[in-house]
Design an enzyme around this catalytic site. Sequence first.
Site, mmCIF file in Angstrom:
data_model
loop_
_atom_site.group_PDB
_atom_site.id
_atom_site.type_symbol
_atom_site.label_atom_id
_atom_site.label_comp_id
_atom_site.label_asym_id
_atom_site.label_seq_id
_atom_site.Cartn_x
_atom_site.Cartn_y
_atom_site.Cartn_z
ATOM 1 N N ALA A 1 0.744 -0.825 0.079
ATOM 2 C CA ALA A 1 -0.533 0.145 -0.317
ATOM 3 C C ALA A 1 0.806 1.118 0.090
ATOM 4 O O ALA A 1 2.040 1.190 0.100
ATOM 5 C CB ALA A 1 -1.060 -0.145 1.574
ATOM 6 N N LYS A 2 0.286 1.914 0.032
ATOM 7 C CA LYS A 2 1.234 3.991 -0.781
ATOM 8 C C LYS A 2 0.100 4.987 0.063
ATOM 9 O O LYS A 2 -1.463 4.281 -0.914
ATOM 10 C CB LYS A 2 2.061 3.596 -1.508
ATOM 11 C CG LYS A 2 3.134 4.944 -1.249
ATOM 12 C CD LYS A 2 4.623 4.070 -0.383
ATOM 13 C CE LYS A 2 5.360 4.538 -0.332
ATOM 14 N NZ LYS A 2 6.585 3.901 0.425
ATOM 15 N N GLY A 3 -0.181 6.178 0.439
ATOM 16 C CA GLY A 3 -0.754 7.161 0.494
ATOM 17 C C GLY A 3 0.067 8.138 0.977
ATOM 18 O O GLY A 3 1.285 8.448 1.460
ATOM 19 N N ASP B 250 7.403 8.234 5.384
ATOM 20 C CA ASP B 250 7.617 8.863 3.968
ATOM 21 C C ASP B 250 8.191 9.538 3.432
ATOM 22 O O ASP B 250 8.602 10.335 4.746
ATOM 23 C CB ASP B 250 6.345 7.913 3.457
ATOM 24 C CG ASP B 250 6.712 7.758 1.819
ATOM 25 O OD1 ASP B 250 7.074 5.860 1.387
ATOM 26 O OD2 ASP B 250 7.842 8.439 0.798
#
Length: 435
Positions: A125-127, A166
């Site tokens: 996942a990434k956001g 991040d």
Amino acid sequence: MTMASETESVHDESGDASAESTGPESALETARRQLYHAADHLDIDRNIVERLKHPKKVHEVTVPIERDDGSVEVFTGYRAQHDSVRGPFKGGLRYHPEVTRDECVGLGMWMTWKCAVMDLPFGGAKGGVAVNPKELSDEEKERLTRRFAQELRDNIGPNQDIPAPDMGTDPQTMAWLMDAYSMQEGETTPGVVTGKPPVVGGSEGREEAPGRSVAIITQLVCEYYDRRLEDTTVAIQGYGSVGANAARLLDEWGATVVAVSDVNGAMYEPDGIETAAVPSHDEEPEAVTTYADTVISNDELLTLDVDVLVPAALGNVITEENADAIAADFVVEGANGPTTPTADSILAERDIAVIPDILANAGGVTVSYFEWLQDINRRAWSLERVNDELEAEMQAAWDAVRSEFERRDVTWRDAAYIVALSRIADAHEARGLWP
């Protein structure tokens, strides 16, 4: 993009920096191309490949916050959840003005491959939020984080999706996010995020982990090619969390680190740098060149005649324009996506071994997994145990990739993606398609 991260001055589980949607390919295009390329080497159901081209879900949310002057500003946030066949979604949350839906999808796919190559029970996942965090006060950043957590509340959780730091976020951001989620749940839930401060359930060794994994893999590469680490010269672009920790460990283990850099340029010392005396980006931002007797450019660092080159700063720094000038025998990717596809082909033709980011800098997500286990069990590990377990996991991943590298006569990057995709495909085959 900054020089020190998880990137930056952030330490995400991807690495010290990330390749963004700049250059010849977007993150999504690159991730899909890598998927197809790995699939060509495997006898897997093409329907599974078709499923993996697409994220399972992409959440887009509106994040309004009150600024310090009383005005209200509205930002857009995303969370792309790619694949959960092997476990909960896992991946960073970034605050950066260029965050987009497709970038999150592409980086989420990379996290799927990274978790699989490390054999972790997670999907990718990434956001993030499209915002410049440097333009926010600490109070505004806290309000943004808490509102973002509320907007994502139904879509994250320790058994559903576990964010981490991040670009533009850090352990404090994760502490705010964990607290906001816990307040809404009515109970303290430390496992909802990783990369937190140890005082609220974070793991010892988490911030140093990506750099430590780069150093471990560099050592294994030297052993594989019968190079004594004591006779090995290393140049490291980027002296943030990943680059500095890798440099100091390799120096401690006997390698000669001849060059390190930040955004202003590189320190070059052919006889070796005393890395402990050079402050990292976190310790003293953009200070590398002020400690240098000889300063060269970042471009010059990339083409130094050394045994090992570690690009640990930005994405897309080894390109078609400079690939022919790379003089190192081995490239160990500390950043995410530092080598463009065309450059990768050129280096392969020149027999320069490139150890890919999804293996080399995977220490971050691996220790995030350890943190998740500690949170679930409510039992903290010692730093010694964290480092021992990380070394064991890196060795196991290296052995799996090395086996495919030797058996199939492919590049190291192809071997890593073959390991990852075969594990994901086997899981999809075993679980089937519901209903």
